[in-house]
Design an enzyme around this catalytic site. Structure first.
Site, PDB file in Angstrom:
ATOM      1  N   ASP A  86      20.490  -1.613  52.635  1.00 50.77           N
ATOM      2  CA  ASP A  86      21.120  -1.896  53.930  1.00 50.77           C
ATOM      3  C   ASP A  86      22.458  -1.162  53.943  1.00 50.77           C
ATOM      4  OD1 ASP A  86      22.262  -2.899  56.195  1.00 50.77           O
ATOM      5  OD2 ASP A  86      22.151  -5.003  55.617  1.00 50.77           O
ATOM      6  N   SER A  87      22.393   0.140  54.139  1.00 47.00           N
ATOM      7  CA  SER A  87      23.559   0.995  53.948  1.00 47.00           C
ATOM      8  C   SER A  87      24.115   1.504  55.266  1.00 47.00           C
ATOM      9  CB  SER A  87      23.180   2.194  53.080  1.00 47.00           C
ATOM     10  OG  SER A  87      22.226   3.000  53.751  1.00 47.00           O
ATOM     11  N   THR A  88      25.325   2.044  55.184  1.00 52.24           N
ATOM     12  CA  THR A  88      25.864   2.802  56.298  1.00 52.24           C
ATOM     13  C   THR A  88      25.175   4.164  56.343  1.00 52.24           C
ATOM     14  OG1 THR A  88      27.628   3.604  54.851  1.00 52.24           O
ATOM     15  CG2 THR A  88      28.106   1.652  56.168  1.00 52.24           C
ATOM     16  N   ASP A 119      27.746  -7.495  55.555  1.00 57.79           N
ATOM     17  CA  ASP A 119      27.904  -8.472  56.646  1.00 57.79           C
ATOM     18  C   ASP A 119      27.031  -9.703  56.441  1.00 57.79           C
ATOM     19  OD1 ASP A 119      25.244  -8.049  57.899  1.00 57.79           O
ATOM     20  OD2 ASP A 119      26.046  -6.114  58.508  1.00 57.79           O
TER      21      ASP A 119
END
EC number: 2.5.1.16
Length: 283
Positions: A160-162, A90
């Site tokens: 910056d992961s899910t 994002d």
């Protein structure tokens, strides 16, 4: 899922809870080779992005996460110049990192280009820095990227992961952390989103254990509010080589010339104090 009363509701079986947003409609939808990405318009929270039904971010509150995964680690490092972001499609984290003028280059590697495409369309404010000359956007497997990253070439790795399922599953194990350890310089720092400190301390302990097996010797978990995630309270965990301190450049932080909505030097000082129940549970 959406219900007949125009609410988007996500149920969390693991925490026995749910979060809901009143929506006025669906703005966009795409099925990438990896996941289904949907964008909804809400009545009070701006746009809402979901991936495979899981809430990822809203216009209203994403600044908590993006600032806290970026600024504490960058002010903890003595002089971060080379940064790698794994995930982060994002682009909100990329924007925050590039606010630091001392950072010379940032490579962002996310497996799914469609996340960035959707962010550009529906969260353009997060993509303000995508065309910065210091930024390199790659759409590839982050695990493979780190495995091939030259040894000792990176100051800070931001994961910056899910959640640790699906495309994000390979970012929470010893093999991946070994790649990060190798790529980092001796004073380098790894930081990763580490779920809710209220309900998922077991996962945080598992992460820290895997990081330790990979060679990291010092850890610090920082909690912060994140209303759109389960429990409304989230965290990031930093890891350093050896017996290293997590003191930060307080004067530089206090004198920063860029704008933030949540992060400050005073807040950074406070968040270093681990709540007693978290401290008691961490190994």
């Amino acid at each position: 899922m959406t219900d007949s009363n125009n609410w988007y509701i996500e149920h969390f079986e693991r925490t026995g809870s749910a979060i809901g947003y009143r929506i006025t409609g669906k703005l966009d939808e795409v099925q990438s080779p990896f996941q289904k990405i949907e964008i909804f318009q809400t009545t009070d929270w701006g746009n809402l992005m979901t991936i495979d039904g899981a809430i990822m971010l809203t216009s209203k509150d994403n600044f908590f996460y993006h600032e806290m995964i970026s600024h504490p680690v960058l002010f903890t490092h003595a002089a971060p110049k080379r940064v790698v972001i794994i995930g982060g499609g994002d682009c909100g984290t990329l924007r925050e990192v590039l606010k630091h003028t001392g950072v010379e280059s940032v490579t962002q590697c996310d497996i799914d280009e469609q996340v960035t495409v959707m962010a550009r369309k529906h969260f353009p404010e997060l993509c303000d820095s995508n065309d910065d000359a210091r930024a390199e956007l790659l759409f590839d497997d982050g695990v493979a990227y780190m495995a091939n990253c030259p040894a000792g070439s990176v100051d800070v790795v931001i994961v910056d992961s899910t959640d640790p399922v699906g495309p994000g599953e390979g970012l929470f194990n010893k093999a991946f952390y070994e790649s990060c350890f190798k790529a980092l310089k001796d004073d380098g720092i790894l930081v990763q989103q580490s779920e809710s400190p209220l309900m998922q301390l077991e996962l945080i302990n598992e992460m820290r254990a895997e990081m330790g097996k990979a060679g990291f010797g010092s850890f610090k978990t920082l909690p912060f509010p994140q209303p759109c995630y389960p429990t409304g309270w989230w965290s990031v965990t930093m890891a350093r080589k050896g017996d290293s301190s997590f003191d930060f450049r307080q004067a530089d932080s206090a004198a920063k010339t860029f704008n933030t909505l949540y992060y400050t030097a005073a807040l950074h000082t406070g968040v270093l104090v681990t709540p007693p129940f978290v401290q008691a549970a961490l190994k």
